[in-house]
Design a protein around this motif. Structure first.
Motif, PDB file in Angstrom:
ATOM      1  N   HIS A   1       6.937  16.617   6.437  1.00 16.12           N
ATOM      2  CA  HIS A   1       7.537  15.384   5.937  1.00 16.12           C
ATOM      3  C   HIS A   1       7.219  15.279   4.438  1.00 16.12           C
ATOM      4  N   GLU A   2       8.053  14.528   3.711  1.00 17.52           N
ATOM      5  CA  GLU A   2       7.845  14.371   2.270  1.00 17.52           C
ATOM      6  C   GLU A   2       7.148  13.047   1.972  1.00 17.52           C
ATOM      7  N   LEU A   3       6.006  13.114   1.303  1.00 17.31           N
ATOM      8  CA  LEU A   3       5.337  11.906   0.836  1.00 17.31           C
ATOM      9  C   LEU A   3       6.011  11.517  -0.473  1.00 17.31           C
ATOM     10  N   VAL A   4       6.910  10.549  -0.401  1.00 18.44           N
ATOM     11  CA  VAL A   4       7.716  10.147  -1.553  1.00 18.44           C
ATOM     12  C   VAL A   4       6.863   9.394  -2.559  1.00 18.44           C
ATOM     13  N   SER A   5       6.025   8.477  -2.074  1.00 19.99           N
ATOM     14  CA  SER A   5       5.147   7.734  -2.977  1.00 19.99           C
ATOM     15  C   SER A   5       3.941   7.197  -2.241  1.00 19.99           C
ATOM     16  N   HIS A   6       2.916   6.916  -3.018  1.00 20.41           N
ATOM     17  CA  HIS A   6       1.683   6.310  -2.514  1.00 20.41           C
ATOM     18  C   HIS A   6       1.179   5.381  -3.599  1.00 20.41           C
ATOM     19  N   VAL A   7       1.057   4.109  -3.282  1.00 14.23           N
ATOM     20  CA  VAL A   7       0.518   3.143  -4.235  1.00 14.23           C
ATOM     21  C   VAL A   7      -0.574   2.327  -3.567  1.00 14.23           C
ATOM     22  N   GLU A   8      -1.490   1.847  -4.380  1.00 13.40           N
ATOM     23  CA  GLU A   8      -2.535   0.940  -3.904  1.00 13.40           C
ATOM     24  C   GLU A   8      -2.266  -0.434  -4.485  1.00 13.40           C
ATOM     25  N   GLN A   9      -2.221  -1.432  -3.608  1.00 15.11           N
ATOM     26  CA  GLN A   9      -2.036  -2.816  -4.032  1.00 15.11           C
ATOM     27  C   GLN A   9      -3.167  -3.632  -3.426  1.00 15.11           C
ATOM     28  N   GLY A  10      -4.146  -3.946  -4.243  1.00 14.44           N
ATOM     29  CA  GLY A  10      -5.312  -4.660  -3.726  1.00 14.44           C
ATOM     30  C   GLY A  10      -6.037  -3.788  -2.726  1.00 14.44           C
ATOM     31  N   ASP A  11      -6.201  -4.292  -1.506  1.00 16.92           N
ATOM     32  CA  ASP A  11      -6.890  -3.518  -0.466  1.00 16.92           C
ATOM     33  C   ASP A  11      -5.908  -2.780   0.442  1.00 16.92           C
ATOM     34  N   GLN A  12      -4.642  -2.708   0.047  1.00 17.62           N
ATOM     35  CA  GLN A  12      -3.633  -2.035   0.857  1.00 17.62           C
ATOM     36  C   GLN A  12      -3.195  -0.721   0.218  1.00 17.62           C
ATOM     37  N   PHE A  13      -2.917   0.238   1.075  1.00 14.35           N
ATOM     38  CA  PHE A  13      -2.378   1.532   0.686  1.00 14.35           C
ATOM     39  C   PHE A  13      -0.971   1.590   1.251  1.00 14.35           C
ATOM     40  N   ILE A  14       0.009   1.815   0.389  1.00 13.41           N
ATOM     41  CA  ILE A  14       1.407   1.782   0.808  1.00 13.41           C
ATOM     42  C   ILE A  14       2.017   3.158   0.556  1.00 13.41           C
ATOM     43  N   TYR A  15       2.603   3.713   1.611  1.00  9.46           N
ATOM     44  CA  TYR A  15       3.182   5.054   1.565  1.00  9.46           C
ATOM     45  C   TYR A  15       4.658   4.982   1.917  1.00  9.46           C
ATOM     46  N   LEU A  16       5.454   5.774   1.227  1.00 12.81           N
ATOM     47  CA  LEU A  16       6.843   5.990   1.608  1.00 12.81           C
ATOM     48  C   LEU A  16       6.949   7.449   2.011  1.00 12.81           C
TER      49      LEU A  16
END
Length: 79
Positions: free
Chosen positions: A59-74
């Motif tokens: 699978h392709e990890l399109v993006s990974h960002v950290e927002q506060g205490d959350q990790f958000i992956y597309l």
């Protein structure tokens, strides 16, 4: 990010290894190949586990960002 940036979502907040990746493994099969799954997690180990999951299963990890205490992956589902 708006809902137009992804096709499905998995909320794994409050869960710890290995649960987020186990849920991801199950949820990604509900997403059509080429479509995007958004994953939200709070476990820092996902920064290691989710990229490895994507690499191992094609699978392709399109993006990974950290927002506060959350990790958000597309993640774009592979074939």
């Amino acid at each position: 990010m708006s809902t137009t940036d992804y096709d499905a979502e998995l909320d794994a907040c409050g869960l710890y290894c290995p649960e987020p990746v186990m849920m991801l493994h199950s949820r990604i099969s509900d997403v059509a190949p080429g479509k995007i799954l958004r994953v939200i997690a709070t476990d820092p180990s996902t920064t290691r586990d989710i990229p490895r999951f994507c690499q191992f299963l094609g699978h392709e990890l399109v993006s990974h960002v950290e927002q506060g205490d959350q990790f958000i992956y597309l993640i774009r589902r592979g074939e």
